[in-house]
Design an enzyme around this catalytic site. Structure first.
Site, PDB file in Angstrom:
ATOM      1  N   ARG A 184       0.788  -1.203  -0.041  1.00  0.00           N
ATOM      2  CA  ARG A 184      -0.101  -0.027  -0.082  1.00  0.00           C
ATOM      3  C   ARG A 184       0.736   1.202   0.093  1.00  0.00           C
ATOM      4  NH1 ARG A 184      -2.187  -3.823  -1.030  1.00  0.00           N
ATOM      5  NH2 ARG A 184      -4.096  -4.694  -0.194  1.00  0.00           N
ATOM      6  N   SER A 234     -11.452  -1.786   2.720  1.00  0.00           N
ATOM      7  CA  SER A 234     -10.843  -2.060   3.989  1.00  0.00           C
ATOM      8  C   SER A 234     -10.485  -0.766   4.535  1.00  0.00           C
ATOM      9  CB  SER A 234      -9.832  -3.123   3.749  1.00  0.00           C
ATOM     10  OG  SER A 234     -10.083  -4.460   3.456  1.00  0.00           O
ATOM     11  N   GLU A 304      -6.346   2.986   5.819  1.00  0.00           N
ATOM     12  CA  GLU A 304      -5.857   2.634   4.609  1.00  0.00           C
ATOM     13  C   GLU A 304      -6.465   3.918   3.722  1.00  0.00           C
ATOM     14  OE1 GLU A 304      -6.652  -0.499   1.331  1.00  0.00           O
ATOM     15  OE2 GLU A 304      -5.877  -1.422   2.988  1.00  0.00           O
TER      16      GLU A 304
END
Length: 311
Positions: A184, A234, A304
């Site tokens: 990420r 998420s 995130e």
């Protein structure tokens, strides 16, 4: 995003000048664009102006026009926009900038193309590998920015090169090795570069089996994830050595609600908008989850999702 404060009278003059220049250059725009209509969370106040460029020349013009105050967005699927909106220009690289081309084993997609369309175009050409990305609700540009992944796959496994534009409008190409891709993360989080397109190197394979895999993964998503509610997927990155959803569930946080924001009862890794949520509600719930998990397990939960807009 670079911000410079302006007086009220200066803003009125500047707005008139800017709109005239946009009209002259045939660039589509919306003033006071409701960000809640664009984000997958369905929250957020208005952007002062939203621009819809159709090619690289228009993108370069837009960033030159708003040199001190712009942000580039795509599908807005991983964004939390302030309830007070976004100052300056949101340059949206969406369906107006979403061409996908195939050349042998290489598939090139503009930043605004959806990851699902990228996967489907590859399969139509007999190329496999991106099946994991077919259900990720994001754009190619956002996917590269985040090095998006799911079900054991990441874009970095297939990304060959990225076409980029710097803040002065100069265009260049970077190889995947130059992008510092990790979990990420990418170089784009640290450098002021606009992702224009990505080229992926794939292999010919069993397309029927690949399409079946896509169907299975999408069925698994529908069964395990709260896709019936607005969310950003998420909410937290996976902590090293743990699973975010498991830590949240073991902290008895499933179903906890603040305003219209809720920790999903279906999948604890998702914070969802069950109706009428504000960005403030979602941020408050994120902070609550972080505090409880930290207290119970000593683990820092890193979001995130990205926050953008006025404080």
């Amino acid at each position: 995003m670079r911000v410079r404060n302006r007086s009220h009278s200066e803003r009125i003059t500047m707005d008139a000048q800017i709109l005239s220049l946009l009209d002259q250059n045939h660039i589509q725009y919306t003033v006071q664009a409701p960000m809640s209509s664009y984000t997958t969370f369905r929250t957020g106040g208005p952007a002062d102006i939203m621009l819809f460029p159709v090619d690289e020349a228009q993108i370069a013009f837009c960033i030159g026009l708003f040199a001190d105050q712009y942000v580039i967005l795509g599908n807005c699927s991983n964004m939390l926009i302030s309830d007070h909106g976004v100052e300056g220009a949101v340059i949206l690289l969406g369906k107006n900038f979403s061409d996908i081309t195939v050349d042998g084993n290489f598939v090139t997609a503009q930043a605004g193309a959806k990851l699902s369309a990228l996967c489907n175009t590859a399969l139509d050409a007999g190329l496999v590998g991106l099946e994991f990305a077919a259900g990720i609700p994001g754009s190619v540009g956002g996917g590269i920015y985040m090095n998006a992944g799911a079900y054991g796959g990441e874009l970095s496994q297939y990304l060959h090169s990225v076409r980029v534009m710097d803040s002065t409008g100069n265009v260049s190409e970077l190889s995947a090795d130059q992008l510092q891709l990790g979990y990420r993360k990418s170089i784009f989080m640290e450098q002021d570069l606009i992702i224009l397109s990505g080229t992926f190197m794939l292999e010919h394979g069993d397309v029927d089996a690949a399409r079946q895999k896509v169907r299975e993964l999408n069925a698994a998503r529908r069964q395990k994830q709260p896709l019936e509610y607005p969310s950003a997927g998420s909410t937290f990155k996976r902590p090293v050595g743990y699973y975010a959803g498991a830590l949240i569930e073991q902290s008895n946080l499933k179903g906890v609600t603040i305003g219209g924001a809720q920790v999903s009862e279906k999948h604890a890794g998702f914070i969802i908008n069950i109706g009428g949520a504000t960005t403030h509600d979602i941020l408050a719930l994120i902070s609550h989850v972080q505090a409880v998990v930290k207290q119970n397990f000593g683990v820092d939960m890193e979001p995130e999702v990205r926050f953008l807009g006025r404080a």
